[in-house]
Write a protein that holds these residues in place. Structure first.
Motif, PDB file in Angstrom:
ATOM      1  N   PHE A   7      -0.566  -2.550 -13.285  1.00 36.58           N
ATOM      2  CA  PHE A   7      -1.734  -1.801 -12.833  1.00 36.58           C
ATOM      3  C   PHE A   7      -2.861  -2.731 -12.388  1.00 36.58           C
ATOM      4  CE2 PHE A   7       0.472   0.561 -16.143  1.00 36.58           C
ATOM      5  CZ  PHE A   7       0.696   1.784 -15.539  1.00 36.58           C
ATOM      6  N   ILE A   8      -3.639  -2.243 -11.430  1.00 36.91           N
ATOM      7  CA  ILE A   8      -4.855  -2.928 -10.997  1.00 36.91           C
ATOM      8  C   ILE A   8      -6.014  -1.958 -11.171  1.00 36.91           C
ATOM      9  CG2 ILE A   8      -6.081  -3.985  -9.066  1.00 36.91           C
ATOM     10  CD1 ILE A   8      -3.358  -4.744  -7.925  1.00 36.91           C
ATOM     11  N   VAL A   9      -7.049  -2.408 -11.873  1.00 38.99           N
ATOM     12  CA  VAL A   9      -8.228  -1.568 -12.084  1.00 38.99           C
ATOM     13  C   VAL A   9      -9.041  -1.541 -10.786  1.00 38.99           C
ATOM     14  CG1 VAL A   9     -10.289  -1.174 -13.473  1.00 38.99           C
ATOM     15  CG2 VAL A   9      -8.277  -2.262 -14.507  1.00 38.99           C
ATOM     16  N   ILE A  10      -9.201  -0.368 -10.220  1.00 40.36           N
ATOM     17  CA  ILE A  10      -9.982  -0.221  -8.990  1.00 40.36           C
ATOM     18  C   ILE A  10     -11.443   0.078  -9.321  1.00 40.36           C
ATOM     19  CG2 ILE A  10     -10.207   1.059  -6.823  1.00 40.36           C
ATOM     20  CD1 ILE A  10      -7.721  -0.765  -7.078  1.00 40.36           C
ATOM     21  N   ASN A  11     -11.655   0.941 -10.284  1.00 39.35           N
ATOM     22  CA  ASN A  11     -13.007   1.233 -10.769  1.00 39.35           C
ATOM     23  C   ASN A  11     -12.942   1.512 -12.266  1.00 39.35           C
ATOM     24  OD1 ASN A  11     -14.910   1.298  -8.425  1.00 39.35           O
ATOM     25  ND2 ASN A  11     -13.437   2.806  -7.666  1.00 39.35           N
ATOM     26  N   LEU A  52     -12.516   3.116 -21.067  1.00 39.59           N
ATOM     27  CA  LEU A  52     -13.847   3.123 -21.668  1.00 39.59           C
ATOM     28  C   LEU A  52     -14.813   4.010 -20.891  1.00 39.59           C
ATOM     29  CD1 LEU A  52     -14.202  -0.665 -22.531  1.00 39.59           C
ATOM     30  CD2 LEU A  52     -13.848   1.221 -24.125  1.00 39.59           C
ATOM     31  N   GLU A  53     -14.382   4.448 -19.723  1.00 40.95           N
ATOM     32  CA  GLU A  53     -15.170   5.319 -18.855  1.00 40.95           C
ATOM     33  C   GLU A  53     -14.192   5.971 -17.885  1.00 40.95           C
ATOM     34  OE1 GLU A  53     -17.640   2.764 -16.234  1.00 40.95           O
ATOM     35  OE2 GLU A  53     -16.433   1.135 -17.073  1.00 40.95           O
ATOM     36  N   ASP A  54     -14.664   6.873 -17.060  1.00 43.16           N
ATOM     37  CA  ASP A  54     -13.786   7.443 -16.037  1.00 43.16           C
ATOM     38  C   ASP A  54     -13.349   6.321 -15.096  1.00 43.16           C
ATOM     39  OD1 ASP A  54     -14.129   9.914 -17.169  1.00 43.16           O
ATOM     40  OD2 ASP A  54     -15.612  10.603 -15.715  1.00 43.16           O
ATOM     41  N   THR A  55     -12.056   6.205 -14.888  1.00 41.07           N
ATOM     42  CA  THR A  55     -11.527   5.049 -14.172  1.00 41.07           C
ATOM     43  C   THR A  55     -10.535   5.464 -13.089  1.00 41.07           C
ATOM     44  OG1 THR A  55      -9.728   4.809 -15.756  1.00 41.07           O
ATOM     45  CG2 THR A  55     -11.720   3.556 -16.203  1.00 41.07           C
ATOM     46  N   GLU A  56     -10.266   4.510 -12.211  1.00 39.31           N
ATOM     47  CA  GLU A  56      -9.192   4.655 -11.228  1.00 39.31           C
ATOM     48  C   GLU A  56      -8.371   3.379 -11.228  1.00 39.31           C
ATOM     49  OE1 GLU A  56      -8.366   5.484  -6.451  1.00 39.31           O
ATOM     50  OE2 GLU A  56     -10.396   5.047  -7.160  1.00 39.31           O
ATOM     51  N   VAL A  57      -7.062   3.527 -11.237  1.00 41.27           N
ATOM     52  CA  VAL A  57      -6.169   2.375 -11.165  1.00 41.27           C
ATOM     53  C   VAL A  57      -5.145   2.598 -10.058  1.00 41.27           C
ATOM     54  CG1 VAL A  57      -6.395   1.841 -13.623  1.00 41.27           C
ATOM     55  CG2 VAL A  57      -4.509   3.292 -12.847  1.00 41.27           C
ATOM     56  N   TYR A  58      -4.608   1.489  -9.564  1.00 39.70           N
ATOM     57  CA  TYR A  58      -3.443   1.533  -8.689  1.00 39.70           C
ATOM     58  C   TYR A  58      -2.251   1.074  -9.520  1.00 39.70           C
ATOM     59  CZ  TYR A  58      -6.031   2.106  -4.270  1.00 39.70           C
ATOM     60  OH  TYR A  58      -6.799   2.585  -3.238  1.00 39.70           O
ATOM     61  N   SER A  59      -1.197   1.873  -9.534  1.00 37.98           N
ATOM     62  CA  SER A  59       0.029   1.482 -10.230  1.00 37.98           C
ATOM     63  C   SER A  59       1.035   0.975  -9.208  1.00 37.98           C
ATOM     64  CB  SER A  59       0.609   2.659 -11.012  1.00 37.98           C
ATOM     65  OG  SER A  59       0.985   3.707 -10.144  1.00 37.98           O
ATOM     66  N   ILE A  60       1.697  -0.133  -9.549  1.00 39.61           N
ATOM     67  CA  ILE A  60       2.694  -0.739  -8.673  1.00 39.61           C
ATOM     68  C   ILE A  60       4.018  -0.792  -9.428  1.00 39.61           C
ATOM     69  CG2 ILE A  60       3.283  -2.750  -7.264  1.00 39.61           C
ATOM     70  CD1 ILE A  60       0.332  -3.604  -7.478  1.00 39.61           C
ATOM     71  N   PRO A  61       5.090  -0.232  -8.876  1.00 33.98           N
ATOM     72  CA  PRO A  61       6.387  -0.304  -9.563  1.00 33.98           C
ATOM     73  C   PRO A  61       6.774  -1.758  -9.844  1.00 33.98           C
ATOM     74  CG  PRO A  61       6.492   1.234  -7.725  1.00 33.98           C
ATOM     75  CD  PRO A  61       5.176   0.519  -7.605  1.00 33.98           C
ATOM     76  N   ILE A  62       7.199  -2.020 -11.064  1.00 31.91           N
ATOM     77  CA  ILE A  62       7.525  -3.390 -11.453  1.00 31.91           C
ATOM     78  C   ILE A  62       8.631  -3.977 -10.582  1.00 31.91           C
ATOM     79  CG2 ILE A  62       8.670  -4.719 -13.284  1.00 31.91           C
ATOM     80  CD1 ILE A  62       6.944  -3.326 -15.295  1.00 31.91           C
ATOM     81  N   SER A 117       0.824  -1.212   0.000  1.00 38.29           N
ATOM     82  CA  SER A 117       0.000   0.000   0.000  1.00 38.29           C
ATOM     83  C   SER A 117       0.858   1.263   0.000  1.00 38.29           C
ATOM     84  CB  SER A 117      -0.950   0.002   1.198  1.00 38.29           C
ATOM     85  OG  SER A 117      -0.237   0.074   2.418  1.00 38.29           O
ATOM     86  N   ASN A 118       2.065   1.167   0.566  1.00 45.03           N
ATOM     87  CA  ASN A 118       2.978   2.314   0.568  1.00 45.03           C
ATOM     88  C   ASN A 118       3.622   2.541  -0.799  1.00 45.03           C
ATOM     89  OD1 ASN A 118       2.542   2.902   3.282  1.00 45.03           O
ATOM     90  ND2 ASN A 118       4.201   1.569   3.979  1.00 45.03           N
ATOM     91  N   GLN A 119       3.616   1.507  -1.631  1.00 47.04           N
ATOM     92  CA  GLN A 119       4.245   1.597  -2.950  1.00 47.04           C
ATOM     93  C   GLN A 119       3.271   2.033  -4.045  1.00 47.04           C
ATOM     94  OE1 GLN A 119       7.468   1.042  -4.061  1.00 47.04           O
ATOM     95  NE2 GLN A 119       8.150   0.930  -1.927  1.00 47.04           N
ATOM     96  N   VAL A 120       1.997   1.674  -3.901  1.00 43.37           N
ATOM     97  CA  VAL A 120       1.045   1.937  -4.987  1.00 43.37           C
ATOM     98  C   VAL A 120       0.708   3.425  -5.076  1.00 43.37           C
ATOM     99  CG1 VAL A 120       0.021  -0.363  -4.760  1.00 43.37           C
ATOM    100  CG2 VAL A 120      -1.045   1.577  -3.599  1.00 43.37           C
ATOM    101  N   GLN A 121       0.415   3.834  -6.297  1.00 45.11           N
ATOM    102  CA  GLN A 121      -0.050   5.190  -6.562  1.00 45.11           C
ATOM    103  C   GLN A 121      -1.419   5.111  -7.217  1.00 45.11           C
ATOM    104  OE1 GLN A 121       1.510   8.128  -5.783  1.00 45.11           O
ATOM    105  NE2 GLN A 121       3.111   6.935  -4.743  1.00 45.11           N
ATOM    106  N   SER A 122      -2.335   5.933  -6.750  1.00 42.90           N
ATOM    107  CA  SER A 122      -3.667   5.978  -7.345  1.00 42.90           C
ATOM    108  C   SER A 122      -3.658   6.945  -8.529  1.00 42.90           C
ATOM    109  CB  SER A 122      -4.697   6.433  -6.311  1.00 42.90           C
ATOM    110  OG  SER A 122      -5.966   6.607  -6.909  1.00 42.90           O
ATOM    111  N   LYS A 123      -4.242   6.498  -9.644  1.00 45.40           N
ATOM    112  CA  LYS A 123      -4.309   7.339 -10.836  1.00 45.40           C
ATOM    113  C   LYS A 123      -5.741   7.377 -11.345  1.00 45.40           C
ATOM    114  CE  LYS A 123       0.431   6.490 -12.460  1.00 45.40           C
ATOM    115  NZ  LYS A 123       1.270   6.085 -13.617  1.00 45.40           N
TER     116      LYS A 123
END
Length: 229
Positions: A53-57, A101-111, A28-34
């Protein structure tokens, strides 16, 4: 100790069930919300691969440009799905694109962090491997359907999949789907033509199995998923 909102979201994801509290906290300390607006690209062909990336919404279409300037839509990524898992192929740049395809939120995790996490957790590594295997199986199934299923069946299967992942139930058996795709894009996904998509959807509408307006064709009301055939 009060946990962060990112920690609480990650804890709900099945992929990370195998992580203990300390590992989840580190993640959780590494992920960034976009936030990605509809139509914008999360990444495009040729971009440097630095995150998974993980699709949150929301949802994304994942595709690739062909040599004859056409677009191949490989899949639709929905809520809680992993995007960019091909980082395991040791590529420096992505060959695909991901467009919202719509307004979205993702969490990005450094590889680099994610790879280290996989090395330290065999169960997580197995989970990611199973995702890759499942996506390969889906592509194989798509090729098989192209050979053995008629165009209408492939389009109907696509509608059923939309209802499952994007549908909002209305009443007893009606499902409203806001898919955000053009007929041309549906044709790419179902390996048909734009004209065939328009014809099949029109036929289903005349049979009162689905309904959509000409002003908002991206919104489809499925009268009954049981009658889709």
């Amino acid at each position: 100790m009060i946990k962060s909102s990112k920690y609480l979201v990650l804890k709900e994801l099945e992929l990370f069930d195998c992580l203990d509290d300390r590992q989840l906290e580190q993640l959780s300390n590494q992920v960034q919300s976009k936030k990605i607006s509809k139509g914008q690209f999360l990444f495009d062909h040729g971009d440097h691969i630095s995150d998974v990336f993980i699709v949150i919404n929301g949802s994304f279409k994942i595709g690739r440009y062909t040599s004859n300037d056409k677009t191949l839509i490989k899949e639709i990524a929905y809520k809680h799905e992993l995007i960019g898992e091909n980082f395991m192929a040791e590529q420096s740049y992505t060959k695909d694109f991901a467009q919202a395809l719509e307004d979205t939120e993702v969490y990005s995790i450094p590889i680099s962090f994610f790879k280290n996490l996989l090395e330290r957790n065999a169960t997580l590594c197995q989970g990611v491997t199973e995702i890759l295997i499942r996506k390969m199986a889906q592509l194989e199934s798509r090729m098989s359907n192209f050979v053995f299923k008629k165009a209408q069946s492939r389009i109907v299967d696509f509608l059923k999949d939309l209802a499952k992942h994007k549908g909002i139930r209305i009443g007893l058996d009606e499902v409203l789907v806001n898919h955000g795709l053009s007929h041309k894009e549906i044709a790419y996904i179902t390996d048909t033509s734009r004209q065939t998509v328009a014809r099949v959807l029109g036929d289903l509408k005349r049979q009162n199995i689905i309904h959509f307006s000409t002003r908002k064709p991206h919104k489809i009301l499925i009268r009954s998923t049981l009658n889709l055939s």
